[in-house]
Design a protein around this motif. Structure first.
Motif, mmCIF file in Angstrom:
data_model
loop_
_atom_site.group_PDB
_atom_site.id
_atom_site.type_symbol
_atom_site.label_atom_id
_atom_site.label_comp_id
_atom_site.label_asym_id
_atom_site.label_seq_id
_atom_site.Cartn_x
_atom_site.Cartn_y
_atom_site.Cartn_z
ATOM 1 N N PRO A 104 0.620 -1.324 0.356
ATOM 2 C CA PRO A 104 -0.051 -0.628 0.291
ATOM 3 C C PRO A 104 0.741 1.326 0.054
ATOM 4 O O PRO A 104 0.633 1.658 -0.028
ATOM 5 N N LEU A 107 2.476 1.253 -3.794
ATOM 6 C CA LEU A 107 0.940 1.787 -5.022
ATOM 7 C C LEU A 107 -0.038 2.744 -4.654
ATOM 8 O O LEU A 107 0.300 3.210 -4.112
ATOM 9 N N PRO A 108 0.442 3.091 -6.032
ATOM 10 C CA PRO A 108 0.099 4.793 -6.165
ATOM 11 C C PRO A 108 -1.686 4.894 -5.852
ATOM 12 O O PRO A 108 -1.887 3.671 -6.130
ATOM 13 N N THR A 109 -2.547 5.759 -4.992
ATOM 14 C CA THR A 109 -2.774 5.887 -4.377
ATOM 15 C C THR A 109 -4.540 5.583 -5.642
ATOM 16 O O THR A 109 -5.616 4.777 -5.465
ATOM 17 N N ILE A 110 -4.195 6.251 -6.811
ATOM 18 C CA ILE A 110 -5.535 5.653 -7.893
ATOM 19 C C ILE A 110 -5.667 4.326 -7.946
ATOM 20 O O ILE A 110 -6.665 3.802 -8.415
ATOM 21 N N VAL A 111 -4.303 4.704 -8.070
ATOM 22 C CA VAL A 111 -4.338 2.814 -8.275
ATOM 23 C C VAL A 111 -4.683 1.491 -7.530
ATOM 24 O O VAL A 111 -5.970 0.758 -7.677
ATOM 25 N N LEU A 114 -8.215 1.628 -8.031
ATOM 26 C CA LEU A 114 -8.636 1.060 -8.977
ATOM 27 C C LEU A 114 -8.471 -0.444 -8.782
ATOM 28 O O LEU A 114 -9.423 -1.148 -9.319
ATOM 29 N N VAL A 115 -7.903 -0.684 -8.064
ATOM 30 C CA VAL A 115 -7.660 -2.737 -8.039
ATOM 31 C C VAL A 115 -8.902 -3.167 -6.643
ATOM 32 O O VAL A 115 -9.580 -4.044 -7.197
ATOM 33 N N VAL A 117 -12.453 -1.147 -6.943
ATOM 34 C CA VAL A 117 -13.197 -1.489 -7.549
ATOM 35 C C VAL A 117 -13.445 -2.424 -8.163
ATOM 36 O O VAL A 117 -14.743 -3.010 -7.738
ATOM 37 N N LEU A 211 -12.860 6.693 -6.349
ATOM 38 C CA LEU A 211 -13.505 5.849 -7.478
ATOM 39 C C LEU A 211 -14.368 4.640 -6.896
ATOM 40 O O LEU A 211 -15.536 5.270 -7.498
#
Lengths: 268, 257
Positions: A104, A107-111, A114-115, A117, A211
Motif C-alpha cells: 500500500p 502502490l499509487p493511491t489511484i491504482v 481502481l484495484v 473497485v 473511485l
C-alpha cells in the motif's frame, strides 16, 4: 579535536546549510500551509465557522473522523496480529508476505482505488459490491493504512527475545496472563505510534477513496473530497477553512503521539 | 490466528492486485499495448517520469543535507525544525494542492508576478513538481537520520585528525556508511513521486495531453468508461510499485548487515 578554524568553518557551514534548507522547506511547505490557515480566516472568523459548519462540511468531517477511528481500531488488532505472525510464526513464503505488507505504500493511491473497485465494485467477481457505500470508503482506508501498525509493532516484537515470557511461564502464569501483563505493555508504544500515523493518513486520504466512494455528499464524501469540490467550484476560502480543520486535527494527533512517546521513554 | 491474518491480507492485498492483472489482460496483450501507445498515454507517462526525477533530485540533496544538520549540528529550534520536516506526512494531498494554489496561483500577487515573467507554476509542470516535492519531502531525511545517529562520529573524527577536509570526510566516510539508507529513501521518494495523485490533480488543472500524469490518466479514462486504458496504465503503475517493493526488499537486509 577540531582546530579552531575548522570549528568556525563548521559553524558557518551550519548557518548556510540551515538557511538553504529552511528556504527550500519554506517555499514548498511552510509558506503554502501558513497561507491556507491565513486564507481560511481572511473573511473573518464568522465566515470560517460558516464554511466549516455547512451541513455538507460537517457530514464530510464526521464521516472522515468516524471512518478514521474505525480504521485505527481494525488496524490495531489486525496490524498487531500480522506483526505477531511475521515475527513469532514460521511458514513458507514468510519473506514474501513481509514484503507484501509495504504494497500500500508503494502502490499509487489511484491504482489502489481502481484495484479495490475491480474487486469490490459493481462487477465484483466475489459478488460483493461496496461501491458508492460507506463500507467502500472503509475498505479503501484499510488498504492504504495497513502497513503502519505492522511496521511499528514488528521491530518491538523482534527485540523482545522471549526471556520475560519464559520467566513468567516458569512462575506459573497462564498464556493469557503472559500476553496481557508482559507482551501487551511492551507493545503499547509501537501500537500507539502506528495508530497515530494510521489516523493521520486515514483522515487525509484522497486518491484511494475517489473511485470507490462515488463521492456522494452526506453519504460517502470524505473531507478531502469535499475540499476538492470546493476548490473546483472556486470557493478557495471555504476549502481553506475545512483544510485548516483537517490540519489542526492531524497536528493534534501527532503532537499527542510525541507527548505519549516521551512520557513512555521517561517512564522507562 | 494465522488464517485470520492471511485471509485479511488476501482479501485486502493479494486478490485485488491479482484481479487488476487479470482485468488488464482479459483480451490478450495487444489491446494493452494499443492503449499504452495512445499519444495521451505516452505523454502522461513522460510527464510522470520527469516530475518524479526532479522531485527525487531535489529531495535527495535536501534530505542528505538536512539529515546531517539534524544529527551532526546543534542550532536553536532544532526540535521544531525536525518536526516541520515531517509535517508533509500529516497533510492531505488535496490540502497540499490548495496550499500551493493559494501561494503560486495565477490570482495571487506572487503568481501574477511570476506569470508576467513567463513563469507559470499552477496548471503547469512547476506546480506539479512542487506538489510532488511537498508530499515526498520527509522520506529521504527519515531514512538517513537513524543511520547517522547510530554510526556516530568516531570515524569522521578519525578522518579529520588524519587531515581530511570536510568534503573528503563526507564523501569517503559518511556517504559510504549511509548509502543503503540513502538508496532506500531515494526508492521510496521515487515511488511516491510516480504515484502521487491528489496533490498533482489539484495543481495540474488536469489538462489532457498537457498536464495529465499517468495517475490522472487512470482516473480520467476510468471516469470516461474507457476501462481497458485505465487498467492498462494501472497495470504499468502497479508493476512499477511491485518492482519498487522488491528493490526495497533487496536493500533492507544489506542495510541491517
Amino acid at each position: 579535536m577540531m582546530s579552531a578554524t575548522g570549528g568556525a568553518r563548521r559553524r558557518s557551514g551550519t548557518a548556510v546549510g540551515l538557511g538553504l534548507a529552511t528556504l527550500y522547506l519554506s517555499l514548498v511547505v511552510l509558506v503554502p500551509l501558513a497561507t491556507v490557515a491565513w486564507r481560511s480566516t481572511s473573511h473573518g472568523t464568522d465566515s470560517f465557522w460558516h464554511s466549516v459548519t455547512t451541513p455538507e462540511a460537517l457530514a464530510a468531517l464526521r464521516l472522515t473522523m468516524g471512518a478514521a477511528a474505525i480504521v485505527v481500531v481494525v488496524n490495531v488488532v489486525m496490524g498487531s496480529l500480522i506483526a505477531w505472525i511475521l515475527v513469532r510464526d514460521d511458514f513458507i513464503g514468510k519473506r514474501l508476505v513481509d514484503t507484501l505488507i509495504d504494497l500500500p505504500f508503494a502502490l499509487p493511491t489511484i491504482v489502489a482505488g481502481l484495484v479495490l473497485v475491480s474487486l469490490y465494485g459493481p462487477t465484483s467477481p466475489l459478488g460483493i459490491n461496496l461501491a458508492y457505500a460507506r463500507s467502500g470508503v472503509l475498505v479503501a482506508l484499510l488498504f492504504t493504512t495497513l502497513p503502519f501498525v505492522v511496521r511499528t509493532v514488528q521491530p518491538v516484537l523482534l527485540e523482545m527475545d522471549g526471556e520475560m515470557e519464559q520467566a513468567a511461564a516458569s512462575l506459573g502464569a497462564s498464556r493469557l496472563t503472559i500476553f496481557r501483563r508482559i507482551v501487551l505493555p511492551n507493545l503499547y508504544p509501537g501500537i500507539a505510534a502506528g495508530a497515530a500515523l494510521a489516523f493521520a493518513r486515514a483522515s487525509s486520504e484522497f486518491g484511494a477513496t475517489v473511485l470507490i466512494s462515488g463521492n456522494i455528499p452526506f453519504k460517502t464524501q470524505v473531507a478531502s473530497v469535499h475540499i476538492f469540490g470546493l476548490i473546483e467550484s472556486d470557493n478557495a476560502t471555504g476549502a481553506a477553512a475545512v483544510s485548516t480543520v483537517l490540519l489542526v486535527i492531524a497536528l493534534l494527533v501527532l503532537l499527542a503521539l510525541d507527548v505519549a512517546q516521551r512520557w513512555a521513554v521517561r517512564r522507562g | 490466528m494465522r488464517i485470520v491474518a492471511f485471509g485479511y491480507l488476501g482479501l485486502l492485498l493479494v486478490l485485488p492486485l491479482g484481479l487488476v492483472g487479470l482485468r488488464t489482460f482479459e483480451h490478450g496483450v495487444s489491446p494493452v499495448l494499443h492503449a499504452l501507445s495512445q499519444p495521451n498515454a505516452v505523454h502522461a507517462l513522460q510527464v510522470t517520469v520527469v516530475i518524479a526525477v526532479i522531485a527525487v533530485i531535489g529531495n535527495t540533496v535536501f534530505g542528505v543535507g538536512v539529515a546531517v544538520l539534524i544529527v551532526r549540528h546543534t542550532f536553536p529550534g532544532k526540535r521544531l525544525f525536525s518536526a516541520l520536516v515531517d509535517l508533509p506526512l500529516a497533510v492531505s494531498p488535496v490540502v497540499t494542492g490548495l496550499a500551493l494554489i493559494l501561494v503560486y496561483g495565477p490570482t495571487t500577487s506572487l503568481g501574477a508576478w511570476l506569470g508576467r515573467h513567463g513563469v507559470h507554476v499552477i496548471f503547469a509542470l512547476p506546480g506539479m513538481v512542487l506538489a510532488t516535492i511537498f508530499v515526498s519531502l520527509p522520506l529521504v531525511v527519515r531514512e538517513i537520520v537513524p543511520v547517522l545517529e547510530e554510526i556516530g562520529t568516531d570515524q569522521e573524527q578519525a578522518a579529520w585528525t588524519l587531515g581530511a577536509s570536510a568534503r573528503q570526510a563526507f564523501s569517503r566516510v559518511t556517504l559510504p556508511a549511509i548509502r543503503w539508507a540513502l538508496a532506500y529513501g531515494v526508492v521510496l521518494t521515487l515511488a511516491r513521486g510516480l504515484g502521487e495523485y491528489g496533490a498533482v490533480a489539484v495543481v495540474s488543472g488536469r489538462l489532457v495531453g498537457k498536464t495529465q500524469t499517468a495517475n490522472l490518466f487512470v482516473e480520467e479514462r476510468f471516469q470516461n468508461f474507457d476501462q481497458p486504458s485505465a487498467y492498462a496504465m494501472a497495470f504499468v503503475l502497479a508493476s512499477i510499485a511491485v518492482t519498487v517493493l522488491l528493490a526495497i526488499n533487496l536493500l533492507r537486509p544489506a542495510d541491517e548487515a
